[in-house]
Design an enzyme around this catalytic site. Structure first.
Site, short mmCIF file in Angstrom:
data_model
loop_
_atom_site.label_atom_id
_atom_site.label_comp_id
_atom_site.label_asym_id
_atom_site.label_seq_id
_atom_site.Cartn_x
_atom_site.Cartn_y
_atom_site.Cartn_z
N ASP A 63 0.72 -1.36 0.05
CA ASP A 63 0.05 0.04 0.04
C ASP A 63 1.01 1.23 0.06
O ASP A 63 1.97 1.28 0.76
CB ASP A 63 -0.75 0.03 1.17
N ILE A 64 0.85 1.97 -0.99
CA ILE A 64 1.41 3.27 -0.88
C ILE A 64 1.35 4.04 0.30
O ILE A 64 2.30 4.97 0.50
CB ILE A 64 1.20 4.28 -2.24
N SER A 89 -9.97 5.57 -8.64
CA SER A 89 -10.07 6.21 -10.05
C SER A 89 -11.61 6.33 -10.23
O SER A 89 -11.63 6.85 -11.52
CB SER A 89 -9.23 5.43 -10.90
N THR A 131 -5.34 13.99 -13.84
CA THR A 131 -6.82 14.15 -14.73
C THR A 131 -7.11 15.51 -15.22
O THR A 131 -7.01 16.50 -14.36
CB THR A 131 -7.74 13.26 -13.84
N GLU A 133 -10.02 16.11 -14.80
CA GLU A 133 -11.38 16.33 -14.14
C GLU A 133 -11.01 17.62 -12.95
O GLU A 133 -11.99 18.07 -12.58
CB GLU A 133 -11.87 14.96 -13.53
N TYR A 156 -13.54 12.37 -6.03
CA TYR A 156 -12.51 11.92 -6.77
C TYR A 156 -11.32 13.13 -7.28
O TYR A 156 -10.29 12.98 -7.17
CB TYR A 156 -12.89 10.86 -7.96
N LYS A 160 -7.74 14.17 -6.45
CA LYS A 160 -6.48 14.29 -7.64
C LYS A 160 -6.03 15.71 -7.39
O LYS A 160 -4.74 15.80 -7.54
CB LYS A 160 -7.05 13.97 -8.76
N ARG A 220 -17.13 13.98 -23.27
CA ARG A 220 -15.67 13.59 -22.78
C ARG A 220 -14.75 13.56 -24.00
O ARG A 220 -15.25 13.44 -25.12
CB ARG A 220 -15.74 12.10 -22.16
#
Ligand code: NAD
Ligand code: TYD
Length: 348
Positions: A63-64, A89, A131, A133, A156, A160, A220
């Site tokens: 796990d990071i 994600s 992303t 987004e 999300y 990010k 998109r």
């Protein structure tokens, strides 16, 4: 870049990038792939690499967010470069259960940056995958550029955005060499079938309902995953340190057009069954961003990159891959994902 740590290398884009580095690029060093193997991580995605490059490729399940485990990996393998894909994600999951997005996307990125800070002397590059987004939603015209202010709308994209800011801050404050890329929606082989394109392909193949959110007119920009991998490598090698690059596929499409095209291609190559009749409009996603469109001219002009695939060529390759890889589909569908999707859409 001799010893690259790839985080999230068992996911969709991370695994494509590992295949790209070994099979298509001039990279001659070693790769350590660290992945927690969440529902979205599948070691089979890089099975051919394990067989072909046993001396240059190592996989470690970790796990990071685990500082001790990551610190040991960092020292044991003398990591000098990180390409950071690991993340939660999926926007819909972030709306229902945001906790893991905050943990992995923010705390996990912070943890990696702290490790880099401690071994700054040997460190070559931290490349952060992000992303479009983070920029929020566009109206009918205009494009996201690298200067567009951040306005994330989902848990999300907010997570990010936070990670992007941390990466930039570590460059400014501690002089860590970083690059950041913000890309549009990827598609291609090995894509976990909770995202629009793989979900629609699988459901269309099985003649199940094809859920389209709201009026289906959200837009998109679609980027073929191999074009994305070429862009990442170009940025890692030649991108300005501290710089951000937008990556888009030059391919804006409404969701209803994407779904209709997939139906028509499957009708054409399998059996004409008018799969468009399976399209089912369902309740809209809360806070659903209307339109994303990317201006990649900085990347194209500075580093000479351009997408090779049009949507027509990329989607045909993708559909063919799903038709030919039934074993992968069966394996993925036996996992947790199916129960989540069934619950979410109330499908039988
Ligand atoms: P994915 O969900 O397919 O893969 C994510 C991978 O990260 C999985 O293998 C998972 O097991 C791993 N992971 C999750 N939490 C982890 C943790 N705590 N420690 C270690 N590993 C962990 O995602 P993807 O589509 O391949 O996306 C990769 C990156 O690209 C993400 O950072 C995402 O935000 C970004 N991105 C994706 C898209 C897209 O269209 N898919 C578009 C823009 C940006
Ligand atoms: P998705 O693949 O989840 O990517 P993102 O939300 O990161 O853009 O969704 C792409 C678009 O498709 C988005 O506008 C939401 C829509 N969508 C559907 O209409 N039906 C679906 O079943 C899914 C998963 C997405």
């Amino acid at each position: 870049m001799k010893n690259i740590l790839i985080t999230g290398g068992c996911g969709f884009i991370g695994s494509a990038f590992i295949r790209f580095l070994f099979l298509e690029s001039d990279f001659s060093g070693k790769i350590v792939n660290v992945d927690k193997l969440t529902y979205a991580g599948n070691p089979y995605n890089v099975a051919d690499i394990i067989e072909k490059f046993p001396k240059r490729y190592t996989f470690i399940k970790a796990d990071i967010c685990d500082h001790i485990a990551m610190s040991k990996i960092f020292e044991d393998f003398q990591i000098d470069t990180i390409c950071h894909f690991a993340a939660e994600s999926h926007v819909d999951r972030s709306i229902v259960e945001p906790d893991s997005f905050i943990q992995t996307n923010i705390i996990g990125t912070f943890n990696l940056l702290e490790l880099v800070k401690k071994s700054k002397n040997r460190f070559v590059l931290f490349h952060h995958i992000s992303t479009d987004e983070v920029y929020g939603s566009l109206g009918e015209s205009g494009y996201f550029t690298e200067d567009t202010p951040y306005r994330p709308n989902s848990p999300y994209s907010a997570s990010k955005a936070a990670s992007d800011h941390l990466v930039r801050a570590y460059h400014k404050t501690y002089d860590i060499p970083v690059t950041i890329s913000n890309c549009s929606n990827n598609y291609g082989p090995f894509h976990f079938p909770e995202k629009l394109i793989p979900l629609i392909i699988l459901n269309a193949l099985e003649e199940k309902p094809l859920p389209v959110y709201g009026d289906g007119k959200n837009i998109r920009d679609w980027l073929y995953v191999e074009d994305h991998c070429r862009a990442i490598w170009a940025i890692m090698k030649y991108g300005a340190r501290g710089g951000t690059y937008n990556i888009g596929g030059c391919c804006e499409m409404s969701n209803i057009d994407v779904v209709s095209i997939i139906c028509d291609i499957i009708d054409e190559i399998i059996l004409p069954k008018n799969r468009r009749k399976l399209i089912t409009f369902v309740k809209d996603r809360p806070g659903h961003d209307r339109r994303y469109a990317i201006d990649s001219s900085k990347l194209c002009n500075e580093l000479g990159w351009a997408p090779k695939e049009s949507f027509n060529t990329g989607i045909r390759k993708t559909i063919k891959w799903y038709i030919e890889n039934k074993e992968w589909i069966a394996q993925v569908k036996s996992g947790e994902y199916m129960s989540w999707v069934n619950k979410h859409y109330n499908f039988k």
